[in-house]
Design an enzyme around this catalytic site. Sequence first.
Site, PDB file in Angstrom:
ATOM      1  N   GLY A  61     -15.198  42.525  42.603  1.00 38.79           N
ATOM      2  CA  GLY A  61     -16.484  42.757  43.251  1.00 38.79           C
ATOM      3  C   GLY A  61     -17.496  43.235  42.227  1.00 38.79           C
ATOM      4  O   GLY A  61     -17.118  43.698  41.145  1.00 38.79           O
ATOM      5  N   CYS A  88      -9.064  43.189  39.460  1.00 39.87           N
ATOM      6  CA  CYS A  88     -10.287  43.723  38.855  1.00 39.87           C
ATOM      7  C   CYS A  88     -10.815  44.926  39.639  1.00 39.87           C
ATOM      8  O   CYS A  88     -10.232  45.995  39.589  1.00 39.87           O
ATOM      9  CB  CYS A  88     -11.310  42.607  38.701  1.00 39.87           C
ATOM     10  SG  CYS A  88     -12.618  43.037  37.559  1.00 39.87           S
ATOM     11  N   TYR A  89     -11.868  44.756  40.437  1.00 41.09           N
ATOM     12  CA  TYR A  89     -12.352  45.882  41.253  1.00 41.09           C
ATOM     13  C   TYR A  89     -11.202  46.438  42.100  1.00 41.09           C
ATOM     14  O   TYR A  89     -11.063  47.651  42.280  1.00 41.09           O
ATOM     15  CB  TYR A  89     -13.501  45.420  42.153  1.00 41.09           C
ATOM     16  CG  TYR A  89     -14.113  46.520  42.998  1.00 41.09           C
ATOM     17  CD1 TYR A  89     -15.202  47.254  42.526  1.00 41.09           C
ATOM     18  CD2 TYR A  89     -13.591  46.833  44.257  1.00 41.09           C
ATOM     19  CE1 TYR A  89     -15.751  48.273  43.289  1.00 41.09           C
ATOM     20  CE2 TYR A  89     -14.135  47.848  45.023  1.00 41.09           C
ATOM     21  CZ  TYR A  89     -15.217  48.565  44.544  1.00 41.09           C
ATOM     22  OH  TYR A  89     -15.753  49.576  45.301  1.00 41.09           O
ATOM     23  N   HIS A 175      -8.586  38.151  35.920  1.00 35.47           N
ATOM     24  CA  HIS A 175      -8.692  37.299  37.117  1.00 35.47           C
ATOM     25  C   HIS A 175      -7.644  36.182  37.089  1.00 35.47           C
ATOM     26  O   HIS A 175      -7.865  35.160  36.445  1.00 35.47           O
ATOM     27  CB  HIS A 175     -10.101  36.705  37.207  1.00 35.47           C
ATOM     28  CG  HIS A 175     -11.130  37.713  37.576  1.00 35.47           C
ATOM     29  ND1 HIS A 175     -11.439  38.012  38.880  1.00 35.47           N
ATOM     30  CD2 HIS A 175     -11.885  38.531  36.815  1.00 35.47           C
ATOM     31  CE1 HIS A 175     -12.354  38.953  38.918  1.00 35.47           C
ATOM     32  NE2 HIS A 175     -12.644  39.292  37.673  1.00 35.47           N
ATOM     33  N   GLU A 177      -7.024  34.136  39.374  1.00 33.90           N
ATOM     34  CA  GLU A 177      -7.422  32.995  40.209  1.00 33.90           C
ATOM     35  C   GLU A 177      -8.243  31.945  39.468  1.00 33.90           C
ATOM     36  O   GLU A 177      -8.390  30.834  39.958  1.00 33.90           O
ATOM     37  CB  GLU A 177      -8.191  33.495  41.443  1.00 33.90           C
ATOM     38  CG  GLU A 177      -9.587  34.070  41.191  1.00 33.90           C
ATOM     39  CD  GLU A 177      -9.590  35.545  40.748  1.00 33.90           C
ATOM     40  OE1 GLU A 177      -8.545  36.015  40.267  1.00 33.90           O
ATOM     41  OE2 GLU A 177     -10.639  36.203  40.868  1.00 33.90           O
ATOM     42  N   VAL A 232     -16.657  13.031  56.307  1.00 35.70           N
ATOM     43  CA  VAL A 232     -15.244  13.390  56.258  1.00 35.70           C
ATOM     44  C   VAL A 232     -14.846  14.391  57.349  1.00 35.70           C
ATOM     45  O   VAL A 232     -13.802  14.232  57.989  1.00 35.70           O
ATOM     46  CB  VAL A 232     -14.818  13.836  54.831  1.00 35.70           C
ATOM     47  CG1 VAL A 232     -15.661  14.964  54.324  1.00 35.70           C
ATOM     48  CG2 VAL A 232     -13.360  14.231  54.791  1.00 35.70           C
ATOM     49  N   ASP A 233     -15.669  15.400  57.628  1.00 41.43           N
ATOM     50  CA  ASP A 233     -15.265  16.421  58.594  1.00 41.43           C
ATOM     51  C   ASP A 233     -15.100  15.849  60.002  1.00 41.43           C
ATOM     52  O   ASP A 233     -14.071  16.040  60.646  1.00 41.43           O
ATOM     53  CB  ASP A 233     -16.273  17.578  58.645  1.00 41.43           C
ATOM     54  CG  ASP A 233     -16.475  18.207  57.287  1.00 41.43           C
ATOM     55  OD1 ASP A 233     -15.628  17.962  56.404  1.00 41.43           O
ATOM     56  OD2 ASP A 233     -17.472  18.925  57.088  1.00 41.43           O
ATOM     57  N   LYS A 374     -13.057  22.718  52.485  1.00 44.43           N
ATOM     58  CA  LYS A 374     -13.402  21.286  52.399  1.00 44.43           C
ATOM     59  C   LYS A 374     -12.321  20.457  51.674  1.00 44.43           C
ATOM     60  O   LYS A 374     -11.956  19.381  52.127  1.00 44.43           O
ATOM     61  CB  LYS A 374     -14.732  21.157  51.643  1.00 44.43           C
ATOM     62  CG  LYS A 374     -15.312  19.773  51.624  1.00 44.43           C
ATOM     63  CD  LYS A 374     -16.126  19.552  52.854  1.00 44.43           C
ATOM     64  CE  LYS A 374     -16.774  18.198  52.874  1.00 44.43           C
ATOM     65  NZ  LYS A 374     -17.624  18.058  54.066  1.00 44.43           N
TER      66      LYS A 374
END
Length: 518
Positions: A61, A88-89, A175, A177, A232-233, A374
């Site tokens: 954050g 991290c945070y 991080h 990710e 697509v959705d 998505k």
Amino acid sequence: MREPMDYHKETVLILDFGSQYTQLIARKVRELGVYCEIYPYHIDLQKVMSLNPKGIILSGGPRSVTESDAPVCDEGIFSLNIPVLGICYGLQLIARFFKGKVDKSVKREYGKAHIFLDEADRLLEGVRDGDVVWMSHQDKILKMPKGFKTLAHSDNSPYAAIKVVDGKIYGVQFHPEVHHTPKGKRILKNFLYKICRVKGLFSPKSFVELAIDNIRKEVGKGNVICALSGGVDSSVVATLVHKAIGEKLYCVFVNNGVLRKNEVQEVLEAFKDKLHINLKYVNAEDMFLNALKGVRDPEKKRKIIGKLFIRIFEEEAEKLGDVRYLAQGTLYPDVIESTSFKGPSATIKSHHNVGGLPKKMKLKLLEPLRELFKDEVRIVGKELGIPDNIIYRQPFPGPGLAIRIIGNVSRERLHILKEADSIIRDEIERNGRFKHIWQSFAILIPVKTVGVMGDERTYANVIALRVVESEDAMTADWARIPYEILDAIARRIINEVSGVNRVVYDISSKPPSTIEWE
Ligand code: XMP
């Protein structure tokens, strides 16, 4: 019949402290086969307990835990005996809770760093001394909290990874990710499979099975209506609901006259002929084009198209009778948005899409994709056998080509734009770049310029070419596509589309421009 696998049994919670990477954490966790949900950091303990998570991840954050009003989560989560990973945070918050000392360092550590292992632990299995990690922080642990040990340090952070001695509370300063941390996915996998001990129940297949089962149970005997746009959705929603309830699904596909070349045939072929979906095609071309006659103002165009669309859709629903549900393609980011901390933003354009159908219709909403991102929708679409040309279709605005013809929308101008647009689609797809580009399209500018063809003077239209790269359409940059492709597109448009003698390339980014011109 066997009950489908319920992947919610293995939910991991991600508490969002406002990091730009929170959604990325979620996507990585899901790619690893584990269902997860994002909640604001202040989620109450009762709710956490009711979700019965297998693990909790505290995101990074922008704030500092040293500030008196720093965002904090309920301390109770550390006593639930559920594994926690602070990133991290999140790590600094853990350190603060357990009475370590955290302070702002003078120097912000940003970018690549190398980590070195201090103690073997399941979290860092597969990580080697010197492996690269991505750092982005200013606060630093100065003194470790009691009862914690260091698993790894980096060149700059003596406490790059920490763990409570007795229990399953972990923190990493870097991080895991982001793809700049090459072993990051391995670390998240270790956390999920070796520490939270999940089995990995979430997959496109398990999603489809459970969604179909849920739709059947929810809908019962009622009928469902769905506005199909060919995007697509809505395509994935329609296919999924169709698999669940077959003939009780009615799709409505409205031709508003401002669709792209061949779009009607493509959608009808894919859904009616191949997927055998109950599809009502409404050709309202004349109605829309008449209503748009002489309208130049972009917002007016948008409103006219939006209203007319809704009217037609309501009429169709009424004709069908006994419709109880409206299926629509709400996605997970829309769900998070409604519980996040974003402030109100000014309306730049009034967006219209098939998702924004009227509340007054009093239909119950069926939103089978509300748990998905998505890219997951595309994977589910593939699982359902939807053809690639639909799955990788670029976003196309509800008001269609009307907002790409600057000024008056006439049939003649529409024809010019459709032809130019189709050449662009053709060339971009032929060059195999259609999966990387967010959108590529033509705009018809209301000016004429002088050209020369053979020995003749021409005085004709200008087409602008817009090709952008983007993650989520909130920001975008013009694509640096090779000159040869630009050249091929421009040559073909000028040679093949009568009424055009000039092509220009739009090199503005968003912001301050927008993707569409109107
Ligand atoms: P802008 O032009 O605001 O566009 O940068 C951002 C993204 O949204 C699409 N767009 C729309 N999509 N209904 C939609 O469903 C609309 O009214 C609409 N207007 C813009 C646009 O194509 C881009 O991807």
